[in-house]
Design an enzyme around this catalytic site. Structure first.
Site, PDB file in Angstrom:
ATOM      1  CG  ASP A  80     -19.157 -13.025 -10.841  1.00  0.00           C
ATOM      2  OD1 ASP A  80     -17.985 -12.876 -10.468  1.00  0.00           O
ATOM      3  OD2 ASP A  80     -19.552 -14.013 -11.486  1.00  0.00           O
ATOM      4  CE  LYS A  81     -12.263  -9.420 -13.398  1.00  0.00           C
ATOM      5  NZ  LYS A  81     -11.358 -10.603 -13.561  1.00  0.00           N
ATOM      6  CG  HIS A  82     -16.446 -12.986 -17.198  1.00  0.00           C
ATOM      7  ND1 HIS A  82     -16.392 -14.296 -16.796  1.00  0.00           N
ATOM      8  CD2 HIS A  82     -16.012 -12.969 -18.482  1.00  0.00           C
ATOM      9  CE1 HIS A  82     -15.958 -15.050 -17.788  1.00  0.00           C
ATOM     10  NE2 HIS A  82     -15.719 -14.261 -18.824  1.00  0.00           N
ATOM     11  CB  SER A  83     -11.316 -10.968 -17.159  1.00  0.00           C
ATOM     12  OG  SER A  83     -10.336 -10.657 -18.134  1.00  0.00           O
ATOM     13  CB  THR A 120     -10.215 -18.316 -13.016  1.00  0.00           C
ATOM     14  OG1 THR A 120      -9.998 -16.976 -13.502  1.00  0.00           O
ATOM     15  CG2 THR A 120     -10.301 -18.275 -11.496  1.00  0.00           C
ATOM     16  NE  ARG A 168     -16.624 -18.471 -28.450  1.00  0.00           N
ATOM     17  CZ  ARG A 168     -16.517 -17.768 -27.317  1.00  0.00           C
ATOM     18  NH1 ARG A 168     -17.098 -18.193 -26.211  1.00  0.00           N
ATOM     19  NH2 ARG A 168     -15.817 -16.665 -27.286  1.00  0.00           N
ATOM     20  CB  SER A 183     -19.522 -17.177 -23.976  1.00  0.00           C
ATOM     21  OG  SER A 183     -18.800 -18.025 -23.109  1.00  0.00           O
ATOM     22  CE  LYS A 187     -19.000 -18.383 -18.252  1.00  0.00           C
ATOM     23  NZ  LYS A 187     -18.914 -18.314 -19.727  1.00  0.00           N
ATOM     24  CE  LYS A 188     -19.587 -13.956 -14.880  1.00  0.00           C
ATOM     25  NZ  LYS A 188     -18.874 -14.643 -13.775  1.00  0.00           N
TER      26      LYS A 188
END
Length: 441
Positions: A80-83, A120, A168, A183, A187-188
């Site tokens: 996975d990827k997260h920004s 997203t 937040r 945060s 999730k990851k």
């Protein structure tokens, strides 16, 4: 253990124990805390910070606050990827199908807009019927059959983060490194990943505006994630202007489809998407070098395989079967679509990316309160990149607005956001750095 005592200790600068943090997060997940208590805790952390041990404890407590996923029967690496969030940052929409086309399984847990940045999930909800909250069986089926699925947090996956995330957003506590770290990674960790790549934004449109802050966050994320057993690296990318040439929801879905059809070649967006695809393949062990990864990703895009996977994902998650072929049948359009023009001759030399993100919110494309409804039609498209030579009266962007008043406000935002100089600007590289498990760039 009284939550107000935990808040008080952190407010006064004390270090919380893992037991205290676990108890507070457990109460949060069970809806036993008021919004005021959650906001007070977030503000105390924002002011006082957290030690590395506290951040690890917070991340693990949030990851354990609900169910965790596993992927039996899938023989590809789970990645996975997260920004950390930006303006016009729709990388995930294209990256997930590209990575899947290259041999990864990508169960992507994404979020809604946070502060001035787009979400997203909000973008995907522009697609009629698209189910951002499928049950576990449909989630697994989509990942298995399409290779990727971009969804939101279900009620049983890191539920503590879901509630803290919403608070937040409206309490000015977004830009806290411990809270961002926990945060993202909760999730990851709950998603059962083998590897993870992180996009840490830097610049006036990012939560971390300075290079020191961005590197600190990247190192925090990489260290905590690798310590939890997920092979993780981070790229630090420039957010001093919108990444895509669109900012909003439906407009960014159109941008995604253009990208998957290879109509965004040579853009900053292409540079970032291919770099992250390469990094994902590298972290998962499917390629030996980043150059090999970029080549493989480029082939998946050019061949149309990535677009086919995106279409399959949309169909499996309830969207139209012909969405990729006929997007205009389904994507909503704003009643007003009108350009804003350059006020002078010269080069676009500076941009207030955060201001543009706030402009999307003012148009109705984002939230001021957690329960606000989004107008998916509105936003900006055709945003010219910095370094572009413009002539007075030439369009620099198109505004998609619900009414004339919204258009006029957005036009003022864009005029204020861009600076036009008489000499070409020196622009920073879009990929500013890399942080890996050994904590070296």
């Amino acid at each position: 253990m009284l939550p107000q005592e935990t808040i008080r200790r952190k407010r006064d600068g004390g270090a919380l124990s893992a037991v205290e943090i676990e108890a507070f997060i457990s109460s949060l997940a069970k809806d036993e805390l008021s919004e005021g208590q959650i906001g007070a805790f977030a503000m105390a952390v924002w002011f006082r910070g957290m030690t590395r041990d506290e951040t690890v404890a917070l991340t693990l407590a949030m990851a354990r606050s609900g169910d965790t996923l596993s992927w039996p029967g899938i023989d590809r690496p789970i990645a996975d990827k997260h920004s950390t969030g930006g303006v016009g940052d729709n990388v995930s929409l294209m990256l997930a199908p590209i990575a899947a086309a290259c041999g990864l399984a990508v169960p992507m847990i994404s979020g809604r807009g946070l502060g001035h940045t787009g979400g997203t999930l909000d973008k995907l909800e522009s697609i009629p019927g698209y189910n951002i909250m499928p049950d576990a069986a449909l989630f697994r089926r989509t990942v298995n059959e399409a290779g990727c699925a971009i969804i939101g947090q279900t009620g049983v996956l890191a539920p503590a983060d879901r509630r803290l995330y919403a608070v937040r957003d409206v309490t000015a506590t977004v830009d806290s490194i411990p809270l961002i770290t926990a945060s993202i990674l909760s999730k990851k960790l709950a998603a059962g990943l083998d590897s993870l790549v992180l996009d840490v934004k830097i610049g006036n449109g990012a939560f971390m505006t300075g290079s020191g802050e961005a590197e600190t966050l990247a190192r925090s994320l990489v260290e905590v994630a690798n310590g939890a057993g997920v092979n993780t690296s981070a790229l630090i990318t420039d957010m001093n202007q919108p990444l895509a040439d669109a900012a909003g929801n439906a407009v960014e879905i159109r941008n995604c489809l253009d990208f998957l059809a290879s109509r965004k070649k040579g853009t900053r967006l292409e540079t970032v998407v291919l770099a992250f695809a390469a990094e994902m393949l590298l972290q998962a062990g499917l390629v030996k070098t980043a150059a090999d990864g970029e080549m493989l990703a480029g082939e998946a895009l050019a061949s149309g395989r990535a677009a086919e996977i995106f279409a399959r994902m949309v169909r499996l998650l309830g969207g139209p079967a012909d969405f990729v072929e006929n997007p205009e049948k389904y994507l909503p359009r704003a009643p007003i679509e009108r350009p804003v023009v350059a006020s002078d001759d010269g080069w676009l030399a500076g941009c207030d990316a955060r201001g543009i993100g706030m402009g999307v919110i003012d148009l109705g494309g984002g939230r001021r309160h957690p329960d606000d409804r989004i107008d998916h039609r509105v936003g900006f498209s055709g945003l010219l990149p910095l370094g572009t030579r413009v002539a007075r009266g030439e369009p620099i962007a198109v505004i998609h607005a619900a009414d004339e008043a919204g258009f006029e406000r957005a036009a003022a935002v864009l005029r204020d956001a861009y600076r036009i100089d008489q000499v070409p600007p020196a622009l920073p590289p879009v990929i500013a750095g890399r942080v890996a498990a050994d904590l070296t760039d």
